[in-house]
Design an enzyme around this catalytic site. Structure first.
Site, PDB file in Angstrom:
ATOM      1  N   CYS A  95      10.827  -5.157  -4.322  1.00  0.00           N
ATOM      2  CA  CYS A  95       9.874  -4.222  -3.703  1.00  0.00           C
ATOM      3  C   CYS A  95      10.384  -3.670  -2.373  1.00  0.00           C
ATOM      4  O   CYS A  95      10.066  -2.537  -2.005  1.00  0.00           O
ATOM      5  CB  CYS A  95       8.508  -4.861  -3.531  1.00  0.00           C
ATOM      6  SG  CYS A  95       8.535  -6.367  -2.534  1.00  0.00           S
ATOM      7  N   HIS A 169       4.557  -8.404  -0.432  1.00  0.00           N
ATOM      8  CA  HIS A 169       4.922  -7.195  -1.179  1.00  0.00           C
ATOM      9  C   HIS A 169       5.082  -6.013  -0.224  1.00  0.00           C
ATOM     10  O   HIS A 169       4.302  -5.852   0.719  1.00  0.00           O
ATOM     11  CB  HIS A 169       3.823  -6.905  -2.208  1.00  0.00           C
ATOM     12  CG  HIS A 169       4.135  -5.785  -3.144  1.00  0.00           C
ATOM     13  ND1 HIS A 169       5.238  -5.786  -3.971  1.00  0.00           N
ATOM     14  CD2 HIS A 169       3.474  -4.612  -3.388  1.00  0.00           C
ATOM     15  CE1 HIS A 169       5.241  -4.658  -4.678  1.00  0.00           C
ATOM     16  NE2 HIS A 169       4.191  -3.938  -4.341  1.00  0.00           N
TER      17      HIS A 169
END
Length: 230
Positions: A95, A169
């Site tokens: 990510c 994330h």
């Protein structure tokens, strides 16, 4: 994401700048920390800003919000410019790299690349692909993978093992055509957050970051970095 797994990138501007430099982005714009969301701290961030990255914890509250948001947008629809470069995430822990790709891909008119830049080549070759096919294209891109792996080892904290579950994330915020978009490879599409401008972009993006923080008030694991003109 049972396929490839990469080591996670640290939310460290020096690591991000080195990563992009190795992939042929000229250092005319640089990532730097955003130390807080109030006007005084935002005023310390060099301007103009063309992208913001947010690192946040994926909690149960966030996941239930994400599913509600997706269902609502699927039911009501949203306007997304065809000029937005958006890709899905199919590689575990990638990510950070996908956030950087989203930041760079949607600001190519501001940024400068070396003539043989592997990142520029990736963007040119993938820009017309669907979000899913962009993800597959990344899986096959050796230069980006190798650079990611070396950058993931560069951080100030020890990189976790490949098998360790990471619940943090990265997502990117960009201004495309005067509209603020949230780009998250775990979501099926970009999220439109209304109008913005080059002058207001940092304030508008951090307002959305504050909403992430408000959903999990007991969480402290949020990091914001901004891509500013050097």
């Amino acid at each position: 994401m049972d396929g490839q797994r990469w080591l996670p990138l640290e939310a460290n501007p020096d690591v991000m700048n080195q990563f992009l430099r190795q992939l042929g982005l000229l250092p005319t714009w640089q990532f730097g920390d955003v130390y807080g969301m109030d006007p005084e701290l935002l005023s310390m961030v060099p301007r103009p800003v063309c992208a913001v990255l947010l690192l946040f914890p994926v909690t149960e509250k966030y996941e239930s919000f994400r599913l509600e948001e997706e269902a609502k947008i699927k039911a009501q629809g949203q306007d997304v410019s065809p000029d937005v470069y958006f890709m899905k995430q199919t590689i575990g822990n990638a990510c950070g790299t996908i956030g950087l790709i989203h930041a760079v891909a949607n600001n190519q008119e501001h940024l400068e690349f070396e003539t043989d830049s592997p990142l520029k080549m990736f963007l040119v070759q993938s820009t017309k692909l669907s979000p899913e096919n962009k993800a597959t294209f990344l899986e096959k891109d050796e230069s980006i993978r190798v650079t990611h792996e070396s950058s993931a080892q560069e951080g100030q904290t020890e990189a976790p093992s490949l098998d360790e579950k990471v619940d943090l994330h990265f997502i990117a915020f960009v201004n495309v055509g005067g509209h603020l978009y949230e780009l998250d490879g775990r979501k099926p599409f970009p999220i439109a957050h209304g109008k913005t401008s080059e002058v207001r972009f940092l304030e508008d993006a951090t307002e959305v970051c504050k909403m992430f923080m408000a959903r999990d008030p007991q969480e402290l694991r949020f990091t914001v970095v901004a891509l500013s003109k050097a």
